[in-house]
Design a protein around this motif. Structure first.
Motif, mmCIF file in Angstrom:
data_model
loop_
_atom_site.group_PDB
_atom_site.id
_atom_site.type_symbol
_atom_site.label_atom_id
_atom_site.label_comp_id
_atom_site.label_asym_id
_atom_site.label_seq_id
_atom_site.Cartn_x
_atom_site.Cartn_y
_atom_site.Cartn_z
ATOM 1 N N GLN A 1 0.815 -1.209 0.000
ATOM 2 C CA GLN A 1 0.000 0.000 0.000
ATOM 3 C C GLN A 1 0.851 1.262 0.000
ATOM 4 O O GLN A 1 1.896 1.327 0.644
ATOM 5 N N PRO A 2 0.401 2.284 -0.727
ATOM 6 C CA PRO A 2 1.042 3.594 -0.591
ATOM 7 C C PRO A 2 0.737 4.168 0.787
ATOM 8 O O PRO A 2 -0.310 3.884 1.375
ATOM 9 N N TRP A 3 1.657 4.971 1.304
ATOM 10 C CA TRP A 3 1.486 5.541 2.635
ATOM 11 C C TRP A 3 1.566 7.050 2.563
ATOM 12 O O TRP A 3 2.052 7.621 1.585
ATOM 13 N N GLU A 4 1.095 7.709 3.606
ATOM 14 C CA GLU A 4 0.947 9.161 3.603
ATOM 15 C C GLU A 4 2.269 9.908 3.506
ATOM 16 O O GLU A 4 2.281 11.095 3.155
ATOM 17 N N THR A 5 3.377 9.264 3.799
ATOM 18 C CA THR A 5 4.688 9.905 3.670
ATOM 19 C C THR A 5 5.143 10.005 2.223
ATOM 20 O O THR A 5 6.144 10.665 1.934
ATOM 21 N N GLY A 6 4.452 9.323 1.329
ATOM 22 C CA GLY A 6 4.911 9.212 -0.053
ATOM 23 C C GLY A 6 5.630 7.903 -0.306
ATOM 24 O O GLY A 6 6.011 7.622 -1.447
ATOM 25 N N GLN B 1 6.823 3.227 11.044
ATOM 26 C CA GLN B 1 7.353 4.382 11.779
ATOM 27 C C GLN B 1 8.686 4.858 11.200
ATOM 28 O O GLN B 1 9.008 6.043 11.268
ATOM 29 N N VAL B 2 9.450 3.945 10.614
ATOM 30 C CA VAL B 2 10.709 4.348 9.983
ATOM 31 C C VAL B 2 10.448 5.297 8.823
ATOM 32 O O VAL B 2 11.232 6.227 8.576
ATOM 33 N N LEU B 3 9.337 5.107 8.096
ATOM 34 C CA LEU B 3 9.009 6.024 7.015
ATOM 35 C C LEU B 3 8.823 7.446 7.541
ATOM 36 O O LEU B 3 9.154 8.416 6.859
ATOM 37 N N HIS B 4 8.312 7.560 8.764
ATOM 38 C CA HIS B 4 8.123 8.885 9.352
ATOM 39 C C HIS B 4 9.407 9.426 9.974
ATOM 40 O O HIS B 4 9.613 10.639 10.021
ATOM 41 N N LEU B 5 10.258 8.537 10.459
ATOM 42 C CA LEU B 5 11.508 8.985 11.091
ATOM 43 C C LEU B 5 12.568 9.366 10.072
ATOM 44 O O LEU B 5 13.446 10.187 10.363
ATOM 45 N N ALA B 6 12.512 8.771 8.890
ATOM 46 C CA ALA B 6 13.513 9.062 7.857
ATOM 47 C C ALA B 6 13.501 10.552 7.542
ATOM 48 O O ALA B 6 12.457 11.158 7.329
ATOM 49 N N GLY B 7 14.692 11.144 7.526
ATOM 50 C CA GLY B 7 14.792 12.579 7.299
ATOM 51 C C GLY B 7 14.826 13.380 8.576
ATOM 52 O O GLY B 7 15.247 14.538 8.584
ATOM 53 N N ASN C 1 -1.842 6.852 14.312
ATOM 54 C CA ASN C 1 -1.985 7.531 15.591
ATOM 55 C C ASN C 1 -0.616 7.831 16.201
ATOM 56 O O ASN C 1 -0.338 8.961 16.628
ATOM 57 N N LEU C 2 0.232 6.825 16.241
ATOM 58 C CA LEU C 2 1.562 7.016 16.810
ATOM 59 C C LEU C 2 2.374 8.001 15.982
ATOM 60 O O LEU C 2 3.055 8.881 16.540
ATOM 61 N N ALA C 3 2.311 7.896 14.673
ATOM 62 C CA ALA C 3 3.071 8.804 13.810
ATOM 63 C C ALA C 3 2.663 10.261 14.028
ATOM 64 O O ALA C 3 3.498 11.167 13.961
ATOM 65 N N GLN C 4 1.372 10.489 14.326
ATOM 66 C CA GLN C 4 0.902 11.853 14.573
ATOM 67 C C GLN C 4 1.350 12.370 15.931
ATOM 68 O O GLN C 4 1.451 13.575 16.146
ATOM 69 N N LEU C 5 1.616 11.462 16.859
ATOM 70 C CA LEU C 5 2.000 11.849 18.218
ATOM 71 C C LEU C 5 3.473 12.189 18.343
ATOM 72 O O LEU C 5 3.861 13.051 19.135
#
Length: 483
Positions: free
Chosen positions: A103-108, A161-167, A138-142
């Motif tokens: 699935q595509p995710w909100e981070t791109g 969560q790594v997709l959100h932590l990258a960068g 939920n966790l990614a938004q927190l």
């Protein structure tokens, strides 16, 4: 069988094809429409199948990777032979079917997990890797948005969560007890163009023994059940001891100033305040702690949720497992199960602050954008002396409104409410002194003279600094200290 060594070149070509075709979050939403998207959230496929019945290139990808149905090889413009070779697709007559959910995710980026389990599907394998859903988002938004040097994603699952932590993190360590989860997470990161993740297998903090991090995030297997049947959600710890142990051990792995942010379940037990229960977890850490209950379910609701999660409704084992689970809760005097957030901050103080509260309302997202303000308000209200408060220039937080409720024509309201339109969107009843203070404080005048003047005008006893602490902790007022 799925190969975990799909070459990076294949993943790059697959990602390029997704981009060309519009297989992105926005592309899928636009193609499916609101009705089909809402039905999918309920695991109902028919509206989405109707929306993609004209099997153009985007529809073919949605059917293949998201809906998990066979698609004619003639309709799929992908390197089929390679995808079959590495186990991402399987041949079904003159069609192909995905062996994974992609699935595509909100981070791109993109996430690879086991296929979604729907009613009528075979039983879930013990090492099933669940895809990203509401808890992951939920966790990614927190999580705090501040850049960090070292971050740990404990229990990475499919790697979301790594997709959100990258960068945001210079170095990321990702762990999981499930080897299959780590394998699929690597595919997620490869498709998302993320390199250099330090992947380690093991339970709890064992893979990072002796190491410290600036940020720890975790969407752990927090489900409270009588048996550990599914690795992604249950551990076999007694009751809610796993979440308590996670909280207890985390501080030893935080750098000074670091944060640990995780999701958790906790029990509501007859004769015990759940806030005292969770508060005791945080009090053991020596860190500043903030715990928020976002939802609570009675035992039957909770059991039904997780039996649905494993697609066990309507199966021969459903009634027996339902009964066993409820009996287990009953034996422990459980009246409910709470779900929420826990944040720890290794502030280094000798006087740590713990706040436990319930926030069932919708909040402004992402919470991580204003998390420092939340924690600052909590600790400031606790640590400043009365003299410090009286010497401070108070100002009303942006977005706070006053509501007055009363009988029409009455001189005075029966109730005055301060309501936040931003952030956590709390609302609280206040007295006339607090309301008057909210109307005049602009950061220019010190609190002491303001309270004295308001008391004289209203003819009421002046509000003490102690009476303001809860409003400061909850973010209605800010207190920059004057020199």
């Amino acid at each position: 069988m799925l190969s975990v060594k799909a070459p990076s070149d294949l993943l790059r070509r697959l990602r390029a094809r997704f981009d060309e075709t519009g297989y992105t979050i926005d592309g899928v939403r636009e193609r499916l429409g609101d009705v089909a998207a809402s039905a999918l959230a309920r695991e109902e496929l028919v509206p989405a199948l109707r929306a993609t019945k004209d099997v153009d290139p985007l529809a073919a990808l949605i059917r293949l990777w998201w809906l998990g149905v066979p698609v004619s090889t003639a309709a799929v413009d992908l390197p089929l032979a390679e995808l079959v070779q590495f186990g991402l697709l399987v041949k079904v007559g003159d069609a192909v079917q995905a062996s994974v959910h992609l699935q595509p995710w909100e981070t791109g980026g993109y996430l690879v997990s086991d296929r979604k389990v729907r009613p009528g599907d075979p039983a879930v394998r013990r090492d099933h890797v669940v895809g990203a859903g509401g808890a992951s988002a939920n966790l990614a938004q927190l999580v705090s948005r501040r850049p960090v040097s070292r971050a740990l994603d404990l229990g990475t699952g499919c790697g979301v969560q790594v997709l959100h932590l990258a960068g945001r993190a210079d170095h990321i360590v990702a762990t999981d007890v499930n080897r299959r989860a780590l394998d699929l997470a690597r595919l997620s990161w490869g498709l998302s163009g993320i390199e250099g993740v330090d992947v380690r297998k093991g339970s709890m903090f064992e893979p990072v023994d002796g190491e410290r991090f600036d940020l720890i995030v975790s969407n752990p297997p927090f489900v409270i059940s009588p048996a550990a049947r599914l690795t992604y959600r249950e551990t076999g710890h007694r009751a809610d001891d796993f979440c308590r142990e996670l909280v207890r051990l985390a501080p030893a792995h935080l750098n000074p100033g670091g944060h640990c942010q995780l999701l958790a379940n906790w029990l509501h037990v007859k004769g015990e305040d759940w806030q005292d229960r969770v508060g005791s977890w945080l009090a053991e850490t020596g860190c500043d702690g903030w715990a928020v209950q976002r939802d609570a379910q009675d035992p039957a609701e909770y059991v039904e949720l997780w039996l649905r999660d494993a697609a066990e409704q309507g199966t021969p084992v459903y009634r027996d497992r339902y009964d066993e689970w409820l009996a287990w809760f009953e034996a422990q005097n459980v009246t409910g199960i709470g779900f929420g957030w826990i944040t720890l901050h290794a502030s280094g103080t000798l006087d740590p602050v713990v706040r436990v509260e319930e926030l069932p309302q919708q909040v402004e997202l992402p919470v991580g954008d204003y998390l420092p303000d939340i924690l600052d308000g909590i600790t400031t209200a606790h640590r400043l002396t009365d003299d410090d408060l009286l010497a401070a220039a108070l100002h009303l937080t942006e977005g706070v409104l006053e509501e007055r409720v009363g009988v029409p024509g009455a001189e005075d309201p029966t109730r005055i409410v301060l309501r936040q339109t931003r952030g956590l969107r709390r609302a609280t009843s206040v007295g006339t002194v607090e309301a008057a203070l909210a109307g005049v404080c602009d950061g220019d005048l010190r609190l002491g003279p303001l309270l004295a003047a308001i008391g004289d005008i209203l003819g009421e006893e002046s509000l003490t600094p102690g009476g303001l602490r809860s409003l400061i902790a909850e973010g209605y007022f800010r207190l920059p200290i004057l020199d």
